[in-house]
Design a protein around this motif. Structure first.
Motif, PDB file in Angstrom:
ATOM      1  N   ARG A  54      51.942 142.909  40.109  1.00 13.19           N
ATOM      2  CA  ARG A  54      53.139 142.986  40.967  1.00 13.19           C
ATOM      3  C   ARG A  54      54.379 143.532  40.241  1.00 13.19           C
ATOM      4  NH1 ARG A  54      50.329 138.635  42.403  1.00 13.19           N
ATOM      5  NH2 ARG A  54      51.368 137.251  40.945  1.00 13.19           N
ATOM      6  N   VAL A  55      54.250 143.941  38.981  1.00 11.73           N
ATOM      7  CA  VAL A  55      55.391 144.453  38.224  1.00 11.73           C
ATOM      8  C   VAL A  55      55.268 145.966  38.067  1.00 11.73           C
ATOM      9  CG1 VAL A  55      56.609 144.440  36.009  1.00 11.73           C
ATOM     10  CG2 VAL A  55      55.764 142.297  36.988  1.00 11.73           C
ATOM     11  N   GLU A  56      56.350 146.692  38.381  1.00 10.35           N
ATOM     12  CA  GLU A  56      56.378 148.145  38.237  1.00 10.35           C
ATOM     13  C   GLU A  56      57.605 148.582  37.450  1.00 10.35           C
ATOM     14  OE1 GLU A  56      56.074 150.068  42.015  1.00 10.35           O
ATOM     15  OE2 GLU A  56      54.026 149.359  42.382  1.00 10.35           O
ATOM     16  N   LEU A  57      57.473 149.711  36.760  1.00 13.21           N
ATOM     17  CA  LEU A  57      58.575 150.314  36.025  1.00 13.21           C
ATOM     18  C   LEU A  57      58.932 151.647  36.669  1.00 13.21           C
ATOM     19  CD1 LEU A  57      57.427 149.806  32.309  1.00 13.21           C
ATOM     20  CD2 LEU A  57      59.225 148.543  33.502  1.00 13.21           C
ATOM     21  N   SER A  58      60.219 151.942  36.741  1.00 13.70           N
ATOM     22  CA  SER A  58      60.678 153.216  37.296  1.00 13.70           C
ATOM     23  C   SER A  58      61.682 153.829  36.337  1.00 13.70           C
ATOM     24  CB  SER A  58      61.336 152.994  38.665  1.00 13.70           C
ATOM     25  OG  SER A  58      61.830 154.200  39.189  1.00 13.70           O
ATOM     26  N   VAL A  59      61.432 155.106  35.974  1.00 13.59           N
ATOM     27  CA  VAL A  59      62.320 155.808  35.043  1.00 13.59           C
ATOM     28  C   VAL A  59      62.674 157.161  35.650  1.00 13.59           C
ATOM     29  CG1 VAL A  59      62.550 156.825  32.744  1.00 13.59           C
ATOM     30  CG2 VAL A  59      61.311 154.670  33.038  1.00 13.59           C
ATOM     31  N   GLY A  60      63.956 157.484  35.654  1.00 14.53           N
ATOM     32  CA  GLY A  60      64.411 158.769  36.161  1.00 14.53           C
ATOM     33  C   GLY A  60      65.378 159.415  35.191  1.00 14.53           C
ATOM     34  N   HIS A  61      65.157 160.686  34.867  1.00 13.16           N
ATOM     35  CA  HIS A  61      65.985 161.377  33.879  1.00 13.16           C
ATOM     36  C   HIS A  61      67.082 162.232  34.515  1.00 13.16           C
ATOM     37  CE1 HIS A  61      63.491 160.222  30.430  1.00 13.16           C
ATOM     38  NE2 HIS A  61      62.469 160.359  31.240  1.00 13.16           N
ATOM     39  N   HIS A  62      67.229 162.129  35.832  1.00 12.20           N
ATOM     40  CA  HIS A  62      68.241 162.914  36.528  1.00 12.20           C
ATOM     41  C   HIS A  62      68.838 162.103  37.664  1.00 12.20           C
ATOM     42  CE1 HIS A  62      66.950 166.694  34.574  1.00 12.20           C
ATOM     43  NE2 HIS A  62      65.739 166.161  34.664  1.00 12.20           N
ATOM     44  N   ALA A  63      70.124 162.305  37.924  1.00  6.76           N
ATOM     45  CA  ALA A  63      70.704 161.799  39.163  1.00  6.76           C
ATOM     46  C   ALA A  63      70.042 162.548  40.314  1.00  6.76           C
ATOM     47  CB  ALA A  63      72.216 162.013  39.170  1.00  6.76           C
ATOM     48  N   THR A  64      69.936 161.911  41.453  1.00 11.28           N
ATOM     49  CA  THR A  64      69.232 162.516  42.580  1.00 11.28           C
ATOM     50  C   THR A  64      70.119 162.540  43.818  1.00 11.28           C
ATOM     51  OG1 THR A  64      68.327 160.422  43.438  1.00 11.28           O
ATOM     52  CG2 THR A  64      67.082 161.546  41.700  1.00 11.28           C
ATOM     53  N   GLY A  65      69.708 163.347  44.775  1.00 10.37           N
ATOM     54  CA  GLY A  65      70.296 163.270  46.101  1.00 10.37           C
ATOM     55  C   GLY A  65      69.669 162.114  46.844  1.00 10.37           C
ATOM     56  N   GLU A  66      70.058 161.927  48.094  1.00  8.40           N
ATOM     57  CA  GLU A  66      69.477 160.853  48.886  1.00  8.40           C
ATOM     58  C   GLU A  66      68.013 161.158  49.157  1.00  8.40           C
ATOM     59  OE1 GLU A  66      71.797 160.211  52.384  1.00  8.40           O
ATOM     60  OE2 GLU A  66      73.136 158.835  51.349  1.00  8.40           O
ATOM     61  N   THR A  67      67.160 160.189  48.847  1.00  7.14           N
ATOM     62  CA  THR A  67      65.722 160.353  49.006  1.00  7.14           C
ATOM     63  C   THR A  67      65.166 159.190  49.816  1.00  7.14           C
ATOM     64  OG1 THR A  67      65.619 161.429  46.834  1.00  7.14           O
ATOM     65  CG2 THR A  67      63.542 160.629  47.761  1.00  7.14           C
ATOM     66  N   PRO A  68      64.313 159.462  50.803  1.00  6.73           N
ATOM     67  CA  PRO A  68      63.736 158.364  51.583  1.00  6.73           C
ATOM     68  C   PRO A  68      62.778 157.543  50.740  1.00  6.73           C
ATOM     69  CG  PRO A  68      62.716 160.445  52.198  1.00  6.73           C
ATOM     70  CD  PRO A  68      63.859 160.781  51.283  1.00  6.73           C
ATOM     71  N   CYS A  69      62.807 156.254  50.917  1.00 10.61           N
ATOM     72  CA  CYS A  69      61.901 155.368  50.193  1.00 10.61           C
ATOM     73  C   CYS A  69      61.653 154.124  51.037  1.00 10.61           C
ATOM     74  CB  CYS A  69      62.466 154.983  48.818  1.00 10.61           C
ATOM     75  SG  CYS A  69      64.163 154.372  48.847  1.00 10.61           S
ATOM     76  N   LEU A  70      60.519 153.499  50.828  1.00  7.70           N
ATOM     77  CA  LEU A  70      60.177 152.288  51.551  1.00  7.70           C
ATOM     78  C   LEU A  70      60.220 151.120  50.584  1.00  7.70           C
ATOM     79  CD1 LEU A  70      59.225 151.207  54.350  1.00  7.70           C
ATOM     80  CD2 LEU A  70      56.899 151.344  53.447  1.00  7.70           C
ATOM     81  N   TYR A  71      61.235 150.283  50.731  1.00  5.09           N
ATOM     82  CA  TYR A  71      61.339 149.102  49.889  1.00  5.09           C
ATOM     83  C   TYR A  71      60.423 148.017  50.440  1.00  5.09           C
ATOM     84  CZ  TYR A  71      65.189 150.307  46.748  1.00  5.09           C
ATOM     85  OH  TYR A  71      65.948 150.858  45.764  1.00  5.09           O
TER      86      TYR A  71
END
Length: 299
Positions: A27-44
């Motif tokens: 149940r544990v996930e890691l998220s890494v992003g190297h850039h600022a982004t525009g608005e992106t759809p996602c399902l929380y």
């Protein structure tokens, strides 16, 4: 909060992989992003999210929430959002850890804690809360298990229980207790959402939603809007458009084929709603997304 998450960051960056967010810890996930982004759809999903570095903005309908490493986010149910990483670069990437909430474990822990008087509590099932030292320390112990995977089966459940215990003690303890309850408005709306997700490409039938949730029409509409910030029809539309964008990005289907695949009866209506949601017609939006992805890979 300079240095507040420094050891956490070191561990997360060592174990994060570019092709998956999953970790060996359930149940544990890691998220890494190297850039600022525009608005992106996602399902929380039903989860708690801790930002170790950077910041993010999430929007659902007219509600906009921003948070960083000084706060954590709790999502009580599956919510289609627009997410945006606000600050990240190669030297200071956006890093986040999420834990999917286990209703059974929450219920077990809540049963051992003092009974609290529950208020009606209004507002969408999404909240931002101040980070605490106790949560930070428990989170570090959880991440340290990535360095000793043989310890995960025994120690991870213990640390997860501590994290959930601290969350139940926090300002959203009421919301978390609702997740753990076998009945109640939140649980019933989750059933309605499950029906919509399973049938997002079909015509929305309120009678079926009422049957799935065990609620009257009036109660369903009132609680659905209060908890998700959307009407059932708006929720379905968000899911359809997110799925359509995913299919289009795969490059194997035309816009008209995708429109019908996700449940639209008119390709022109699909294009209008896609433009309204993402700010560009399907072909241009997908072209821009691919250019952004290519630029990120080159950088």
């Amino acid at each position: 909060m300079t240095g507040f998450f420094e050891p956490h960051l070191d561990i997360a960056l060592r174990h994060a992989t570019p092709d998956t967010a999953h970790t060996p810890i359930p149940r544990v996930e890691l998220s890494v992003g190297h850039h600022a982004t525009g608005e992106t759809p996602c399902l929380y999903r039903s989860m708690v999210c801790f930002i170790l570095q950077g910041s993010k903005r999430v929007a659902i309908n007219d509600s906009v929430l921003s948070y960083d490493s000084s706060q954590y986010l709790i999502s009580a149910l599956d919510l289609p959002l627009m997410g945006q990483v606000l600050d990240a670069d190669r030297h200071h990437p956006y890093v986040a850890v999420s834990l999917t909430l286990d209703p059974a474990l929450l219920a077990e822990l809540a049963a051992t804690m003092p009974v609290v008087r529950e208020s009606d509590g209004k507002g969408i099932g999404l909240s931002i809360n101040p980070m605490t030292v106790q949560l930070r320390d428990a989170l570090l112990r959880l991440l340290l298990l990535l360095d000793t995977p043989a310890d995960i089966p025994v120690l991870a459940p213990m640390v997860e229980r501590e994290l959930l215990y601290r969350l139940l003690q926090g300002p959203q303890g009421r919301l978390l207790r609702q997740i753990a309850q076998p009945e109640g408005p939140l649980v019933r709306i989750r059933r309605a959402i499950a029906w919509i997700r399973d049938n997002h490409d079909q015509q929305l039938r309120i009678d079926a939603l009422c049957e799935a949730s065990g609620m009257s029409r009036a109660s369903l509409h009132r609680h659905f809007s209060a908890i998700t910030g959307l009407s059932p029809l708006q929720y379905q539309k968000q899911l359809r458009l997110q799925e359509a964008r995913r299919l289009l990005l795969g490059g194997e289907h035309s816009a008209s084929d995708v429109a019908f695949a996700v449940g639209y009866e008119s390709a022109s209506q699909f294009s209008r709603e896609y433009l309204r949601q993402f700010g560009a017609p399907p072909a241009r939006d997908i072209r821009q997304m691919r250019q952004q992805i290519d630029a990120a890979l080159v950088d």
